[in-house]
Design a protein around this motif. Structure first.
Motif, PDB file in Angstrom:
ATOM      1  N   LEU A  79      -2.809  13.848  -1.135  1.00  0.00           N
ATOM      2  CA  LEU A  79      -2.228  12.511  -1.045  1.00  0.00           C
ATOM      3  C   LEU A  79      -1.166  12.438   0.060  1.00  0.00           C
ATOM      4  O   LEU A  79      -1.093  11.454   0.802  1.00  0.00           O
ATOM      5  CB  LEU A  79      -1.602  12.122  -2.394  1.00  0.00           C
ATOM      6  N   GLN A 108       0.829  -1.214   0.000  1.00  0.00           N
ATOM      7  CA  GLN A 108       0.000   0.000   0.000  1.00  0.00           C
ATOM      8  C   GLN A 108       0.862   1.261   0.000  1.00  0.00           C
ATOM      9  O   GLN A 108       0.570   2.231  -0.694  1.00  0.00           O
ATOM     10  CB  GLN A 108      -0.910  -0.012   1.227  1.00  0.00           C
ATOM     11  N   GLU A 152       0.903   4.242  -2.708  1.00  0.00           N
ATOM     12  CA  GLU A 152       0.684   5.645  -2.324  1.00  0.00           C
ATOM     13  C   GLU A 152       1.828   6.525  -2.811  1.00  0.00           C
ATOM     14  O   GLU A 152       1.608   7.645  -3.276  1.00  0.00           O
ATOM     15  CB  GLU A 152       0.536   5.756  -0.802  1.00  0.00           C
ATOM     16  N   HIS A 210      -1.281  10.031   3.266  1.00  0.00           N
ATOM     17  CA  HIS A 210      -0.134   9.142   3.451  1.00  0.00           C
ATOM     18  C   HIS A 210       0.472   9.339   4.837  1.00  0.00           C
ATOM     19  O   HIS A 210       0.699   8.374   5.582  1.00  0.00           O
ATOM     20  CB  HIS A 210       0.897   9.448   2.360  1.00  0.00           C
TER      21      HIS A 210
END
Lengths: 234, 234
Positions: A208, A185, A189, A212
């Motif tokens: 983002l 993941q 990301e 994150h």
DNA sequence: TGTATTTTATTTGTCGACAAAAAATCGACA
DNA sequence: TGTCGATTTTTTGTCGACAAATAAAATACA
């Protein structure tokens, strides 16, 4: 024959001594080889590095300036403790710097920056693939540091790098739990973040990066709340 | 009779020497008594402060750590230059820290913090009333530093204080134009910010701090663009 | 006269030694 | 045996001196 004779001193170049001591000591602190609270003895270090106390002292002054060691006047200097009670201030700063540096990277990066960033991302992906938690920590920090550099704001990169260093110490404390869940993941990301930077989409980069960072922080906090009793003992 | 005999050395307390040199030199740099680019001579400083080069050197290492002086290896250390070309990075960081610290102050302040902040604001108002530009610069920095302290995030206060220091140098360059326009507006804006903090209204605190910071930055930038020809000469 | 090379001077980096401060040890006294 | 005070030990802060590195000056040469 390249100087196997030990009768001559190691021929350190003038001025390099401080740097060697500073960098090695710094690494040992951040890698918890020297755990928080460890006493630092100048004389002992002088013996170990085969130099006088003067350059040792200069290295220690620098480390103190970065908050990695604490010096009590006239007595006892030791590796700085990790302040678990005020950990949230660390996370607040980390999340904000993640966001700001990523956003600025989207705004100000140059073509060559993307190549560097992608190279770091490749190394991170390899570490994730290999399930090497320590390598993940290191490459992840390097990647985000590279992104910050692309943002070209020395004030932010300075604070961010300091936070990433401090993060190294904290992450070492629970690196076991880092490798064994959803590394893929993080890789994905990162890919999204890099794409947003390359597209100069500042809004997406910020969004983002925020998600994150908050996810990472949440994971760490979850770990620490599970180990609450240990924290208190510290 | 309190030690009028000069035959005995000044009896400096052990360990205080470095602090004295560090703080004085720091002030002289920030107040532009030592302008950017000034050469720093260890021997000269040793004479001036009547101590050996060792404590002088430690003070210089610390100043170098904060970026206030630049040291070329083996030769010439000098007061760090102000980077006019990348000034925008300074302003970006300053605005963000204004916002973040003010917002956190609204969130985390304790009752006693407000009293301290108000005291600083009173001093700022007095300086504005007296049209004392230098005092306005100093009290303004102290006020915002106090607000940041109330936010209780050492990472942010650390960077912010560094920025305010750097700002001291920049503001000195144009302090004439600072006093002779709308000081009352700054006083009023401060009042609004303090009210928002006291009311724990984080949204308003952030908004007001942003407007306040951006206005100051705009004023400085306007000044510098008017003096563009001077900038290039530097 | 201008340039390359040697010599001198200046300034930094490192060293070993000593003095001051604090901690650790020892000893007197209850 | 426990506590307070004196003494010793350890560690830091400062000093003066020397050596390496660089810059400046002087000299040689074209």
């Amino acid at each position: 024959m390249t100087n196997t004779d030990a009768s001559f001193p190691p021929e350190r170049k003038r001025g390099s001594g401080v740097k060697v001591v500073y960098e090695l000591l710094r690494d040992e602190i951040l890698d918890l080889v020297l755990p928080p609270g460890s006493p630092i003895d100048e004389l002992q270090l002088a013996e170990r590095f085969k130099m006088s106390r003067t350059p040792i002292r200069e290295a220690l002054v620098r480390l103190a300036g970065e908050g990695l060691i604490d010096t009590l006047p006239n007595r006892s200097t030791m590796v700085a403790n990790i302040d678990f009670l005020n950990m949230h201030t660390f996370f607040d700063a980390l999340v904000l710097m993640y966001r700001v540096t990523t956003k600025l990277a989207a705004q100000y990066h140059r073509p060559e920056d993307i190549a560097i960033i992608r190279a770091h991302q490749a190394r991170f992906a390899a570490a994730a693939e290999a399930q090497d938690a320590l390598a993940m920590i290191a490459t992840n920090a390097a990647l985000h540091s590279a992104i910050a550099e692309a943002g070209r704001n020395p004030y932010f990169t300075g604070l961010f790098n300091r936070l990433l260093d401090e993060g190294r110490r904290i992450l070492r404390l629970y690196y076991q739990s880092y490798g064994d869940r959803l590394p893929q993941q993080f890789v994905d990301e990162h890919e999204d973040i890099i794409a947003a930077i390359a597209a100069r989409d500042t809004e997406a980069a910020d969004r983002l990066a925020k998600a994150h960072a908050e996810q990472i922080v949440k994971q760490i906090q979850t770990f620490f709340s599970r180990n609450e009793r240990i924290d208190i003992a510290l």
